[in-house]
Enzyme design. Structure first.
Site, PDB file in Angstrom:
ATOM      1  N   HIS A   7       0.790  -1.234   0.000  1.00 45.69           N
ATOM      2  CA  HIS A   7       0.000   0.000   0.000  1.00 45.69           C
ATOM      3  C   HIS A   7       0.828   1.294   0.000  1.00 45.69           C
ATOM      4  O   HIS A   7       0.342   2.329   0.450  1.00 45.69           O
ATOM      5  CB  HIS A   7      -0.958  -0.002   1.191  1.00 45.69           C
ATOM      6  N   HIS A  28      -2.353   4.648   9.634  1.00 40.58           N
ATOM      7  CA  HIS A  28      -0.995   5.056  10.002  1.00 40.58           C
ATOM      8  C   HIS A  28      -1.050   6.301  10.902  1.00 40.58           C
ATOM      9  O   HIS A  28      -0.600   7.369  10.513  1.00 40.58           O
ATOM     10  CB  HIS A  28      -0.165   5.345   8.757  1.00 40.58           C
ATOM     11  N   HIS A  60       9.818  -4.013   4.356  1.00 40.53           N
ATOM     12  CA  HIS A  60      10.250  -2.611   4.383  1.00 40.53           C
ATOM     13  C   HIS A  60      10.511  -2.167   5.809  1.00 40.53           C
ATOM     14  O   HIS A  60       9.902  -2.655   6.753  1.00 40.53           O
ATOM     15  CB  HIS A  60       9.297  -1.660   3.665  1.00 40.53           C
ATOM     16  N   GLU A  72       3.354  -5.527   8.862  1.00 38.44           N
ATOM     17  CA  GLU A  72       2.042  -5.300   8.209  1.00 38.44           C
ATOM     18  C   GLU A  72       1.508  -6.590   7.570  1.00 38.44           C
ATOM     19  O   GLU A  72       0.300  -6.727   7.360  1.00 38.44           O
ATOM     20  CB  GLU A  72       2.157  -4.206   7.139  1.00 38.44           C
TER      21      GLU A  72
HETATM   22  C1  DHB Z   1       6.162   3.586   2.738  1.00 43.56           C
HETATM   23  C2  DHB Z   1       5.543   2.351   2.936  1.00 43.56           C
HETATM   24  C3  DHB Z   1       4.489   2.230   3.832  1.00 43.56           C
HETATM   25  O1  DHB Z   1       3.873   1.036   4.107  1.00 43.56           O
HETATM   26  C4  DHB Z   1       4.016   3.328   4.497  1.00 43.56           C
HETATM   27  O2  DHB Z   1       2.948   3.183   5.300  1.00 43.56           O
HETATM   28  C5  DHB Z   1       4.629   4.570   4.317  1.00 43.56           C
HETATM   29  C6  DHB Z   1       5.700   4.694   3.432  1.00 43.56           C
HETATM   30  C7  DHB Z   1       7.281   3.755   1.759  1.00 43.56           C
HETATM   31  O3  DHB Z   1       7.841   2.770   1.267  1.00 43.56           O
HETATM   32  O4  DHB Z   1       7.617   4.890   1.447  1.00 43.56           O
HETATM   33 FE    FE Z   2       2.278   1.229   5.766  1.00 43.63          FE
END
Ligand code: DHB
Ligand code: FE
Length: 297
Positions: free
Chosen positions: A12, A59, A197, A244
């Site tokens: 997302h 978030h 991530h 997540e």
């Molecule tokens: C990014 C990824 C995310 O899941 C998020 O909530 C905010 C930023 C990113 O990769 O920039």
């Molecule tokens: Fe996120």
């Protein structure tokens, strides 16, 4: 009765929404990412659901640190795209399905999962980016999303967060709830967020292709084993935001090859899921993008 016919899984990343809103999808950086969703957009048109049950995470947008529900179900008639600091995304408002949402809340709470009932909530990129990826660009002045959406928010931002096992069991309860709703509705369940991530700290920028793909293999083929993955594995292997992914297990637990309980093992074994589409792409901002479409047979 209502029935879950398919599940959709997708990352997302907010920059994906910005790329769509700013007309950058055909730029070199973004083109391969969006190409991975061409099949999906056509599939959505060919398999239009009556309702999407969309598992996502907020978030710190609708829920600040003042109040952090572990699981929150949206029972409102409408949800407005949130302002996350750059103004709200120029996408349509999201129509809810208060009646089915209230029925699911009742059933799932009676199955001993404590849900927070949410009658008013703005929805951030966690919900709108998956919708945009699957439905394409939508002009809020003249378009709408293809069907009502029931937002289901999971806390994966502030520890303690729910385990993959609890999410998987919750998915089973959601399917039971949907299947006890009288109206004939074709329901899709979406699991969103992930894959690997990490946005902060010494390991910011972490991506783990090998782990992500092995996790996907297991999530598809042996979801009960995947559900047993401990938190620490997600954080170590997929980064702090890789957690997540537990949300995907809610959608996977709602598929028909997963037994509700020991008494319907046979029925579940007779069922199977088809992988209609699988896609994985790095990079998208700081995130490894994973995407799957599973259909119930
Ligand atoms: C990014 C990824 C995310 O899941 C998020 O909530 C905010 C930023 C990113 O990769 O920039
Ligand atoms: Fe996120």
């Amino acid at each position: 009765m209502a029935k879950i016919t398919a599940s959709v899984f997708t990352s997302h990343v907010p920059a994906i929404g910005a790329a769509m809103d700013l007309g950058k999808t055909q730029e070199d950086y973004w083109k391969p990412l969006f190409a991975g969703y061409d099949f999906s957009k056509q599939w959505m048109k060919d398999n239009k659901p009556d309702v999407i049950f969309l598992v996502f995470n907020d978030h710190a947008t609708a829920f600040s640190l003042d109040m952090i529900p572990t699981f929150a179900i949206g029972t409102a008639a409408e949800y407005t795209p949130a302002d996350e600091g750059f103004g709200p995304r120029p996408v349509p408002k999201v129509q809810g399905h208060p009646d089915l949402a209230s029925h699911i809340a009742h059933s799932v709470i009676q199955q001993d999962f404590d849900l927070t009932i949410v009658n008013k909530m703005d929805v951030d990129h966690g919900l709108t980016v998956p919708l945009s990826l699957m439905c394409g660009e939508k002009d809020p002045a003249k378009d709408s999303w293809p069907c009502p959406v029931i937002p289901f928010a999971v806390n994966v931002v502030q520890y303690p967060v729910p385990s993959g096992q609890r999410c998987f069991n919750l998915g089973k309860a959601i399917r039971k709830a949907v299947e006890s709703y009288d109206e004939d509705l074709n329901v899709h369940i979406w699991g969103t967020g992930g894959m690997s991530h990490q946005l902060q700290g010494a390991r910011a920028g972490l991506i783990n292709r090998e782990w992500d793909n092995a996790w996907l293999d297991q999530m598809i083929a042996d979801p009960a084993a995947c559900a047993a993955t401990p938190h620490i594995d997600y954080v170590r292997e997929a980064g702090s935001e890789g957690i997540e992914l537990v949300m995907w297990l809610i959608a996977r637990g709602a598929m028909s090859d997963v037994p509700y309980d020991a008494t319907d093992l046979e029925a579940a074994r007779a069922n199977s899921v088809r992988v209609k589409h699988r896609f994985y792409h790095v990079p998208a901002s700081n995130t490894a993008v994973g995407h799957l479409i599973l259909e119930n047979n």
